[in-house]
Scaffold this active site. Structure first.
Site, mmCIF file in Angstrom:
data_model
loop_
_atom_site.group_PDB
_atom_site.id
_atom_site.type_symbol
_atom_site.label_atom_id
_atom_site.label_comp_id
_atom_site.label_asym_id
_atom_site.label_seq_id
_atom_site.Cartn_x
_atom_site.Cartn_y
_atom_site.Cartn_z
ATOM 1 C CG HIS A 109 -12.962 30.497 -26.777
ATOM 2 N ND1 HIS A 109 -12.998 31.673 -27.557
ATOM 3 C CD2 HIS A 109 -11.531 30.076 -27.096
ATOM 4 C CE1 HIS A 109 -12.000 32.290 -27.996
ATOM 5 N NE2 HIS A 109 -11.029 30.900 -28.009
ATOM 6 C CG ASP A 135 -10.824 26.143 -33.738
ATOM 7 O OD1 ASP A 135 -10.056 26.045 -34.456
ATOM 8 O OD2 ASP A 135 -10.972 27.181 -33.133
ATOM 9 C CG ASN A 155 -14.061 33.947 -24.669
ATOM 10 O OD1 ASN A 155 -13.718 33.088 -25.249
ATOM 11 N ND2 ASN A 155 -15.440 34.790 -25.464
ATOM 12 C CD GLU A 182 -15.981 33.089 -28.831
ATOM 13 O OE1 GLU A 182 -15.618 32.802 -27.798
ATOM 14 O OE2 GLU A 182 -15.780 34.511 -29.695
#
Ligand code: GLP
Length: 240
Positions: free
Chosen positions: A138, A67, A136, A143
């Site tokens: 990811h 990313d 979280n 996400e």
């Protein structure tokens, strides 16, 4: 999923680095999928150390990163280009023309996603994909959402991720709101996946990723369906 539990962060880094080093020794022209974040820093340290001792050679390796922040240029200290240069690329003999990341400066998301997705295909897929784990759940910047996204895409970062990543920026307003990321399908094309997790604050999410119901609200849970995943976690992260 295979789980390797190590005592501390340093052992986690060495164990994961050994897996990547074996891949490069057995297949010198490997395509390595790389990750950023604080967790993999020790792995890059270890790999660079082995290269400097003459024990590893990256001259035929190609790397593709997961990313990159949308809008950040490679010379921006917060960009993932900059991170990779600092922690890994500048310290090993990986050819410059074979270090790939999404281009955060390309404002045309459609084109950039297509370019990066095609590039990974042209390389013949990824041999080993290194992954960290967001608080979280990811992976890359996939996400929590209502559905998994298959290909490379531009993602709107969640509040929680912006908060978690603000420690690298001067002000929270400086954290980019969007990022380019490999999709779940892109990650799944990798022959092997190596997930590294460290610290007590990740124990809950790691347990969910490994044993929870598979759902796009906890993106990492999808890894349960890949046929070759190794999780390397230190005792604090695996302390469930
Ligand atoms: C960022 C990256 C992820 C990484 C995550 C966790 O959001 N895009 O690829 O896994 O951070 O980072 P850390 O290892 O610093 O907890």
């Amino acid at each position: 999923m295979r789980l390797i539990v190590t005592e501390h962060y340093n052992d986690m880094s060495s164990a994961a680095a050994r897996i990547i080093a074996s891949q490069v020794i057995l297949k010198p022209d490997s395509v390595l999928g790389l990750a950023t974040g604080s967790t993999p820093i020790g792995i890059y340290e270890q790999l660079a150390g082995w290269y400097q001792k003459g024990e590893l050679d990256f001259s035929k390796v190609t790397t593709v990163n997961l990313d990159e922040y949308y809008g950040l240029a490679p010379d921006n200290e917060q960009s993932y280009h900059y991170f990779m240069m600092k922690h890994f690329f500048s310290r090993v003999n990986l050819p410059k023309g074979r270090q790939f990341l999404p281009d955060g400066t390309n404002p045309d998301a459609g084109r950039e996603c297509e370019r990066y997705q095609n590039l990974i295909g042209l390389l013949g897929g990824i041999d080993v994909q290194l992954l960290g784990l967001g608080h979280n759940g990811h992976i890359g910047f996939n996400e929590p959402a209502d559905a998994f996204v298959k290909d490379v895409h531009l993602v709107e970062l969640t509040k929680q991720t912006i908060e978690a990543n603000r420690r690298f920026f001067e002000r929270v307003e400086d954290v980019p709101r969007k990022a380019y990321t490999m999709g779940i399908g892109t990650i799944f094309q990798a022959k092997k996946i190596l997930l590294v997790v460290s610290g007590a604050e990740k124990a809950g999410i790691l347990r969910q990723v490994m044993y929870g119901a598979i759902c796009p609200q906890v993106p990492g849970t999808i890894l349960q369906l890949h046929s070759d995943v190794t999780v390397v976690a230190d005792r604090e992260a695996a302390g469930f």
